[in-house]
Structures are given as structure tokens and as C-alpha cells.
Design an enzyme around this catalytic site. Structure first.
Site, PDB file in Angstrom:
ATOM      1  N   GLN A 212       0.878  -1.240  -0.173  1.00  0.00           N
ATOM      2  CA  GLN A 212      -0.428  -0.127  -0.166  1.00  0.00           C
ATOM      3  C   GLN A 212       0.850   1.245   0.209  1.00  0.00           C
ATOM      4  O   GLN A 212       0.211   1.990  -0.115  1.00  0.00           O
ATOM      5  CB  GLN A 212      -0.762  -0.071   0.895  1.00  0.00           C
ATOM      6  CG  GLN A 212      -2.044  -1.083   1.507  1.00  0.00           C
ATOM      7  CD  GLN A 212      -3.031  -1.043   2.404  1.00  0.00           C
ATOM      8  OE1 GLN A 212      -2.898  -2.284   3.484  1.00  0.00           O
ATOM      9  NE2 GLN A 212      -3.330   0.116   2.788  1.00  0.00           N
ATOM     10  N   ARG A 325      -4.676   8.191  17.008  1.00  0.00           N
ATOM     11  CA  ARG A 325      -6.331   8.271  16.355  1.00  0.00           C
ATOM     12  C   ARG A 325      -7.263   7.726  17.332  1.00  0.00           C
ATOM     13  O   ARG A 325      -7.684   7.982  17.257  1.00  0.00           O
ATOM     14  CB  ARG A 325      -6.018   7.970  14.797  1.00  0.00           C
ATOM     15  CG  ARG A 325      -7.408   7.890  14.226  1.00  0.00           C
ATOM     16  CD  ARG A 325      -6.703   7.279  12.953  1.00  0.00           C
ATOM     17  NE  ARG A 325      -6.371   8.259  12.085  1.00  0.00           N
ATOM     18  CZ  ARG A 325      -6.802   8.959  10.829  1.00  0.00           C
ATOM     19  NH1 ARG A 325      -7.919   8.847  11.415  1.00  0.00           N
ATOM     20  NH2 ARG A 325      -5.970   9.438  10.146  1.00  0.00           N
ATOM     21  N   ARG A 357      -7.395  -1.218   8.537  1.00  0.00           N
ATOM     22  CA  ARG A 357      -8.423  -0.132   8.403  1.00  0.00           C
ATOM     23  C   ARG A 357      -9.315   0.594   9.780  1.00  0.00           C
ATOM     24  O   ARG A 357     -10.509  -0.373  10.754  1.00  0.00           O
ATOM     25  CB  ARG A 357     -10.302  -1.176   7.696  1.00  0.00           C
ATOM     26  CG  ARG A 357     -10.907  -0.556   6.831  1.00  0.00           C
ATOM     27  CD  ARG A 357     -11.701  -1.314   6.231  1.00  0.00           C
ATOM     28  NE  ARG A 357     -12.843  -0.238   5.351  1.00  0.00           N
ATOM     29  CZ  ARG A 357     -13.014  -1.067   4.942  1.00  0.00           C
ATOM     30  NH1 ARG A 357     -13.492  -2.621   4.314  1.00  0.00           N
ATOM     31  NH2 ARG A 357     -13.927  -0.312   3.574  1.00  0.00           N
ATOM     32  N   PHE A 359      -7.830   1.993  11.823  1.00  0.00           N
ATOM     33  CA  PHE A 359      -5.848   2.710  12.793  1.00  0.00           C
ATOM     34  C   PHE A 359      -6.157   2.996  13.820  1.00  0.00           C
ATOM     35  O   PHE A 359      -5.849   4.253  14.374  1.00  0.00           O
ATOM     36  CB  PHE A 359      -5.995   4.259  11.797  1.00  0.00           C
ATOM     37  CG  PHE A 359      -4.348   3.814  11.310  1.00  0.00           C
ATOM     38  CD1 PHE A 359      -2.618   3.451  10.808  1.00  0.00           C
ATOM     39  CD2 PHE A 359      -3.555   5.107  12.251  1.00  0.00           C
ATOM     40  CE1 PHE A 359      -1.548   3.488  10.913  1.00  0.00           C
ATOM     41  CE2 PHE A 359      -1.929   4.993  12.651  1.00  0.00           C
ATOM     42  CZ  PHE A 359      -1.488   4.725  11.648  1.00  0.00           C
ATOM     43  N   THR A 457      -3.035  12.147  10.400  1.00  0.00           N
ATOM     44  CA  THR A 457      -2.629  12.402  11.513  1.00  0.00           C
ATOM     45  C   THR A 457      -0.548  13.251  11.289  1.00  0.00           C
ATOM     46  O   THR A 457      -0.236  14.074  11.972  1.00  0.00           O
ATOM     47  CB  THR A 457      -2.347  12.090  12.381  1.00  0.00           C
ATOM     48  OG1 THR A 457      -2.183  10.880  13.021  1.00  0.00           O
ATOM     49  CG2 THR A 457      -4.431  11.948  13.059  1.00  0.00           C
ATOM     50  N   ALA A 526      -5.960   5.582   5.198  1.00  0.00           N
ATOM     51  CA  ALA A 526      -6.339   7.049   5.971  1.00  0.00           C
ATOM     52  C   ALA A 526      -7.496   7.741   5.162  1.00  0.00           C
ATOM     53  O   ALA A 526      -7.493   8.818   5.543  1.00  0.00           O
ATOM     54  CB  ALA A 526      -5.219   8.152   5.960  1.00  0.00           C
ATOM     55  N   GLU A 728     -12.472   3.516   5.668  1.00  0.00           N
ATOM     56  CA  GLU A 728     -12.571   3.340   6.697  1.00  0.00           C
ATOM     57  C   GLU A 728     -13.913   3.587   7.499  1.00  0.00           C
ATOM     58  O   GLU A 728     -13.913   2.753   8.641  1.00  0.00           O
ATOM     59  CB  GLU A 728     -11.742   4.519   7.507  1.00  0.00           C
ATOM     60  CG  GLU A 728      -9.778   3.744   7.011  1.00  0.00           C
ATOM     61  CD  GLU A 728      -8.994   4.431   7.417  1.00  0.00           C
ATOM     62  OE1 GLU A 728      -7.944   3.722   7.869  1.00  0.00           O
ATOM     63  OE2 GLU A 728      -8.703   5.216   7.995  1.00  0.00           O
TER      64      GLU A 728
END
Length: 781
Positions: A212, A325, A357, A359, A457, A526, A728
Site C-alpha cells: 500500500q 488516532r 482499516r 487505524f 495525522t 487513512a 474507513e
């Protein structure tokens, strides 16, 4: 020019905002889609299989690899001493994640060496011939053990404070505290970790990888081989699923393949066996969350204090941003007047947990929903009413614990609309009436919201590049830095080009993602793939269109304002000229028909030292209502009906987005109800194959499954055509199932006691909760 395109959508048939079929859908169902293992194998390819540790924490006393080297078909055995550059694959530069172990192993399944053989079978058999002598060292396997032994953390913890939570809790009319444990989850992608490396001239290395994050994998390979990144090209056409499990975990297989290719000067392939894959790679972080909340008799939250502890594994990996997160989402859709949120990212001798997924967001949201449920039972209110009374909204209820202003909260409206459309309140009363007369089967219902922040983030990741070519026959090629893992990202990028140029689908071609065309890519994670890459593609197209508009206006002597691209061609003044004719004429006039594009997300900032900032560009919203049936004798449960209303802004592709919502929900429900990771006392993962790890099957889907996109709700921020991310956020809708099960179990004690049901709510967990409630209901209160 860019702003004009965003604010003035066109209506090209099949273009963006239309339900175009997945660009590789036919290839998927026909078996013609090419994955790493489908690439024609070079005649002289070698196969790489890692040798894994059998201890959770130990010093390597001796290692005899001669039986491995002497096994028929083995060419060589790679150890840490064979790494040409830096023996590190830490994605955050922590220096705590060697590619191959040296003197010490830190979890059961850590790669120690790698076998390079003529066949994969020979390599797998040879890897088991190693004779390694260990000296056991103390191993920490859980959050509880980590706390007992001093609490070593893999990264810095985070604290977010707004107001005075301690004072608010002390002065609140009502107060309660509790704990929720939330299990981890295996990504269980259909295509396992795989890479094919091919050496070239003068140190070049080309790698096809199921990753990814092409640029990160490229950099890792360059570091391992001790060469600059310009000699390493990473390519990804598609992945057979990722779910975060290939954001960092794809690095090691690619590096091992590249190292083998470099040393043998032959193409090298590393495709992990499913068992090795699950034993080696990181998973969703499991959390132990302690909460303390103050509220009034009407269910209004006055103060909240939460401590979120995570089992992070043996190295830092992405545990820092994941646990961050979790704090960002520990409020979900609710305003906490005074709040303190803290994280504890504990180091353990287990797989280094990683992206999945959501996170960390789903774990934080699970804590928020447990708090709401506890308040509902303590006040005797419907949980939905507690949710509605605490949502973000007015100016005095719009500041998050990290001091970001929530400017567009629509959680209340979505919950109210969904409750009305699915007849929540009437069904709730009917289910309670059913439970009063049903001895063994109990039914429950719950309606839960989601407010999910969209952006990395880590601010620097919020950028993307693209490269668009227009050829003289009028066909278009689109390249961008995002990766396709089945979610339809490539399809949406094709639609942007179709819409902007006024072309049919067969005139636009998406290519494999490659660092040779678009460098310095961010991970496709994200939920930002379409946001970032879509705007970069639009930027590249806009530059080409500006040139073509200027040329056409001059060439055909018409004002630039009259030049428009449509399905029938390019309108230039009163003339409609075929796109291909405009392109050919522009080429003959030496007008550039190629352009790069770039985009960086505006408005965002984040300071982890102060716990303040605007880490998210915007929020995506939604709500789900789930109805379940629970068998009190066996603990089995089934979903009977699910209704989802989700905010995708101005959807780029409604049919793909609905598919993502359906899949995300099922995956979230699986995490919370059946997917259970089990380690034994030696630190060995026992749920390491489809035979021992259960994910949802087709028969587990609810027979009534209604999914609807929120209408007339374009993103207020200038995203690509005012759309919203949809990767997500839908995952969190699975929480409705957990709370519906809890609602069903609560009938045992006449809905007077909060079941405090932990996840995953397996049959065993449900039966334990049922027995506890039976005992509690007879106790004096």
C-alpha cells in the site's frame, strides 16, 4: 481554474459522481486480473522463504544452518550479515525492527534467516531444518503483564486535556467508571504478502510488490541494498486486499526478495505461506480502556477521563499514530465539556501491531459507545436518546478534546433520519415484548453513529502526485501515487479524466502505480486515496486543459470562455470539434499534452507535544441500526436486519461507495463478534490459519441489509468534486451489532444492568456475560 472545476460539476455520462463499474471488475471475476503470483515467472527465478523464531523472547546462543544449506535445491541462506546496507525496516525510523534478527529474538515468528532455493517447496522444507539454540528471556504478552513489569512503551504516549476533567467528575450529579477490552484483528487479505524482484544493469532493481506504500517499500529496499532510491523502482498494479496490513508489513518480503535477487543476480520471488504470513505480520491493536464519566439524570455528559492502553508488539511500527488516532476518536460524535484522554502504547513480545482499516479510530469509538451505553443504563434512558443529547452541534458544544472546531456536525440529523426510516423506536418496543415471552432466544437492537476524521495525522503524508498523458489519437493515460486494493480507487481516477475531458471509459487508461512515474507517494491509507490522488489527477488534467483551451481559442478564433469539453467533443465558439482533432492540431502546434499534478491538503496542522491542532480536513458521518438474535443456550448470534445511512458527500461513484460501506460494515461486525486472536503461554499465535481464525462468510450477512447514501450533502470543504472519503468510516458501523447483542443480553436482568459486553462477542464471551448478569440481577442494588 481548479476551483471552477470543483464548484461547477459537469454531467458527462459515466464520469465522476456516476456509478461506473470497477475498472478491473471483469478481470476479477474471470480470473484474468494479474497479481504478484500471476506474473509470468522468469525461467531462472529463485524463491525466498524466511526462517522464523520459535521463541517469544530469547537470546540466540547458536545457529546451525548447515542442514539448511545442504538441503537439495537450496542456493544460499541469507542472514543479517548478508544485508548490504542497513538491517532495518522500521517505517518510523525507530531503529528497532531488523529485517533479520541478530543476537536476540523478540516474538514467536520473527524472521532470523531466509532460504533462497530453486523452488518454493524446497525453500519451505529447508527452512525447517535449522538448528537454533535459545536462551529464554522474560516475555511480556499482554497489557496486564506490561503494566506489572514496569510498562515499557514502544513510543511516546499522548495526553489530550481540555478543561478540568477531575473537577467535572467530582461535581457531576452521577458518576461511573468501568473497563472495556477490545480485541485485535487479522487483516486476512485474500492475496498474501508477495514480491518479485528483478535485478537490472548497474545496480538497478525493479520490484513488483503487493504494498500500500510503494515509496516506503522503495526506500526500505534501497536502504537494505545500500544504494540510492533512483536505482530502485517499485510497481503495484493491484493488491488482493490490504486493509492496512500492507502499509508497512509488505516491506520485509520485498526487501528479502531484493536482497536475494542482488546476491544471486537472478529474479527472486517471496510469497509468504498463509500460516507464516499470519504468524509474522502485525494486526489490529487490541486495547484495554478504562473510563470514568460524570453526567446528570438526563444523560448529559459533564466530564470524561479515559486511559487507552494498547498491546503494540515488539517494535514501534505505526503504534504511535494508531494510539494517537484512538484518542482522536474516543469522543466519536459526542461533546465532552471537560475531558482528559491518555494513551499507553505498551511493548509486548508479540507481532508488531500495525495499520488496520480505521487505524485505532474504531477502538476509540468503541470506548465512547460503551460510555454512552453505561449512562443509558444508569439513567434508564434509551441509548439513542443519550446519543442525541450529547452530539456535537451548537457553538458551545463544538470543540474536540484536541481543540479542533467541529464545523459541520450532522450526527444528530443522521441518527434521527435513520431512526425514523428504519422505525427504530417501534421495533425496539416490539423486541422487548418478544423477549418477555421467549425463554432462550433474545433479540436486541441498537443505533450508533460515527464521526470519523479524514487526513493523515502525520501532516507531511497529506500530499499526492499524478502524471497524465494525452496521446495524439485522443486516448488518455492516467498515473497517480495511490494503490488499488479492490476499493475502486483507480476507477474513480478514470472517472475524473472522463468527466474533465468529456471522454468515454474506453478512451481512458489507468496504469500500474510506479515510483518511476510518480515519486514520493504517500500510503494509500487513512481513507485519503481518492481525496489526495483525485485532486492531483485533476491538477494535472487542468494544466493540460488550460493549454488546449488557449490553443483552441487561438486556432479557431473564439473567446476562451466559449471553449468547453463535453461528451460530443470540444465546443469552441459555435463549433463542436472532436476531441481527437483538437489534440492532433495541438500536437502539430507543439502544445504539450502531458503534465504532472500535485496536491497538498489545506488547513491541517497538529502538534503532538501540546495535543492541539486541526489534524483532520473534515469529518465523515453516518449511522447504523442493527437488529440481532442471541441464543442464550449456545451463545450464538445472528444479524437479522441492518440499516445504514452514510455520508459520502457528493459521491464520486455511488455503487462503489455503497460496496465499500457494505464491506466495511461486515468487516467491522466480524471484528466485534467472531474474529478472535489467541496466543498461548509461550507467545505462539494459535489462530494462524483459516482453520483456526474465523472471518464473516456470505451466510453471516444480515438477510435484510439496507444501505443508503445521505442525499444533498456535498462536502463543505473543497475536496474532489465535494466528495467524502468512504474507506474507513463505514467499518465503525459494526459497533451497532455489538450493542444490539448487548441489548439482547440485557433482557436477562430486565434492562436494569449494563452487560458491559467486551469484544469480540464470541459465543463464549456471550455465555460468560449471560452467566454474570444472571448472578448480578439477584444481588441487591
Amino acid at each position: 481554474m481548479l476551483k471552477k472545476h470543483i464548484n461547477e460539476p459537469q454531467t458527462v455520462p459515466g464520469g465522476a459522481t456516476q456509478s461506473l463499474k470497477h475498472e478491473s471488475g471483469r478481470l476479477h471475476v474471470s480470473g484474468k486480473a494479474t497479481y504478484i503470483d500471476d506474473i509470468p515467472t522468469p525461467a531462472n527465478v529463485v524463491h525466498v522463504v524466511p526462517g522464523l523464531s520459535t521463541k517469544a523472547h530469547a537470546r540466540i546462543v547458536s545457529m546451525d544452518l548447515e542442514p539448511v544449506k545442504n538441503f537439495p535445491g537450496v542456493l544460499c541462506v541469507l542472514t543479517a550479515q548478508d544485508v548490504l546496507g542497513e538491517n532495518q525496516v522500521s517505517p518510523v525510523g525507530a531503529g528497532d525492527e531488523p529485517l533479520l534478527a541478530t543476537d536476540e529474538v523478540f516474538y514467536y515468528g520473527q524472521p532470523i534467516f531466509a532460504v533462497v532455493a530453486e523452488t518454493r517447496l524446497a525453500a519451505r522444507k529447508a527452512a525447517r531444518k535449522a538448528k537454533i539454540v535459545y536462551e529464554d528471556l522474560p516475555a511480556v504478552l499482554s497489557v496486564e503483564e506490561a503494566r506489572q513489569k514496569g510498562g515499557d512503551m514502544v513510543c511516546r504516549p499522548l495526553e489530550m486535556v481540555r478543561g478540568n476533567a477531575e473537577s467535572a467528575l467530582e461535581n457531576a450529579p452521577k458518576r461511573l467508571s468501568g473497563r472495556i477490552t477490545v480485541g485485535g484483528q487479522e487483516q486476512f487479505y485474500l492475496e498474501g504478502q508477495a514480491a518479485l524482484a528483478t535485478p537490472g544493469e548497474e545496480g538497478e532493481m525493479r520490484i513488483c510488490s503487493s504494498t500500500q506504500h510503494p515509496t516506503e517499500t522503495q526506500h526500505m529496499v534501497a536502504h537494505i541494498l545500500n544504494r540510492p532510491s533512483n536505482l530502485v523502482t517499485l510497481e503495484v498494479r493491484r493488491m488482493g486486499g490490504g486493509f492496512g496490513g500492507k502499509e508497512t508489513q509488505a516491506n520485509a518480503p520485498a526487501c528479502l526478495a531484493a536482497l536475494a535477487a542482488e546476491i544471486t543476480q537472478r529474479p527472486a520471488k517471496c510469497r509468504l505461506d498463509r500460516d507464516d504470513d499470519m504468524i509474522m505480520t502485525g494486526k489490529r491493536h487490541d486495547f484495554v480502556i478504562d473510563y470514568d464519566v460524570g453526567f446528570d439524570a438526563q444523560g448529559h455528559i459533564q466530564g470524561a477521563d479515559m486511559l487507552l492502553a494498547a498491546r503494540c508488539g515488539w517494535s514501534a511500527d505505526l503504534s504511535g499514530p494508531v494510539t494517537d488516532r484512538a484518542l482522536f476518536h474516543a469522543d466519536n460524535a459526542y461533546y465532552y465539556p471537560d475531558v482528559r484522554l491518555r494513551s499507553e502504547p505498551f511493548r509486548t513480545n508479540t507481532q508488531s501491531n500495525t495499520a488496520f482499516r480505521g487505524f485505532g479510530g474504531p477502538q476509540g469509538i468503541a470506548a465512547a459507545e460503551r460510555v454512552v451505553e453505561e449512562i443509558a443504563f444508569a439513567t434508564g434512558l434509551d441509548p439513542l436518546d443519550v446519543r442525541l443529547r450529547n452530539t456535537y452541534g451548537t457553538q458551545d458544544k463544538n470543540i474536540t478534546p484536541y481543540f479542533m472546531t467541529v464545523e459541520d456536525s450532522i450526527s444528530r440529523e443522521i441518527m434521527e433520519q435513520l431512526a425514523e426510516e428504519c422505525d427504530y423506536r417501534k421495533r425496539r418496543e416490539e423486541l422487548r415484548a418478544f423477549n418477555r415471552t421467549s425463554q432462550y432466544i433474545r433479540r436486541g437492537i441498537a443505533l450508533t453513529p460515527v464521526k470519523f476524521g479524514i487526513s493523515f495525522t502525520a501532516t507531511h503524508f497529506n500530499q499526492a502526485g499524478a502524471l497524465v498523458h494525452v496521446y495524439t489519437d485522443g486516448s488518455v493515460q492516467v498515473n497517480h501515487g495511490g494503490t488499488e486494493m479492490g476499493q475502486g480507487l483507480h476507477t474513480k481516477m478514470v472517472q475524473i479524466a472522463m468527466r474533465e475531458f468529456g471522454l468515454p471509459e474506453n478512451r481512458v487508461r489507468i496504469t500500474a502505480t510506479t515510483t518511476g512515474k510518480v515519486p514520493n507517494t504517500s500510503a494509500t491509507a487513512a481513507s485519503s486515496g481518492a481525496d489526495l490522488n483525485g485532486m492531483a489527477v485533476l491538477d494535472a488534467i487542468s494544466k493540460i486543459k488550460e493549454r488546449l483551451i488557449s490553443f483552441a481559442a487561438t486556432h479557431w478564433q473564439a473567446p476562451e470562455s466559449t471553449v468547453h469539453f463535453g461528451a460530443n467533443g470540444v465546443q469552441v465558439g459555435e463549433n463542436c470539434i472532436p476531441f481527437v482533432d483538437v489534440v492532433k492540431a495541438a500536437y502539430m502546434a507543439r502544445v504539450s499534452l502531458s503534465s504532472s499534478g500535485f496536491y497538498k491538503t489545506p488547513k491541517i496542522s497538529w502538534d503532538p507535544k501540546t495535543g492541539r491542532g486541526r489534524p483532520f480536513y473534515y469529518f465523515a458521518y453516518g449511522a447504523a441500526c442493527a437488529e440481532v438474535a442471541v441464543d442464550l443456550l449456545t451463545g450464538e448470534n445472528r444479524m437479522e436486519r441492518v440499516d445504514i445511512l452514510h455520508d459520502a458527500g457528493q459521491s464520486l461513484n455511488p455503487i462503489l461507495d455503497i460496496g465499500q460501506i457494505e464491506g466495511g460494515f461486515i468487516q467491522g461486525a466480524g471484528w466485534l463478534t467472531m474474529e478472535e486472536l489467541v496466543w498461548d503461554q509461550t507467545g505462539r499465535l494459535r489462530t494462524h490459519a483459516p482453520s483456526t481464525y474465523k472471518i464473516p462468510a456470505c451466510s453471516d450477512r444480515p438477510p435484510i441489509f439496507n444501505v443508503k447514501l445521505l442525499e444533498n450533502s456535498p462536502n463543505r470543504e473543497e475536496t474532489i468534486f465535494r466528495s467524502k472519503a468512504v474507506g474507513e468510516p463505514p467499518f465503525v458501523h459494526g459497533l451497532a451489532v455489538l450493542h444490539a447483542i448487548s441489548d439482547a443480553i440485557a433482557s436477562i436482568a430486565d434492562y436494569r444492568i449494563c452487560p458491559q459486553l467486551d469484544a469480540p462477542a464470541t459465543p463464549e464471551q456471550i455465555l460468560r456475560t449471560v452467566e454474570r448478569l444472571k448472578k448480578q440481577k439477584d444481588m441487591p442494588h
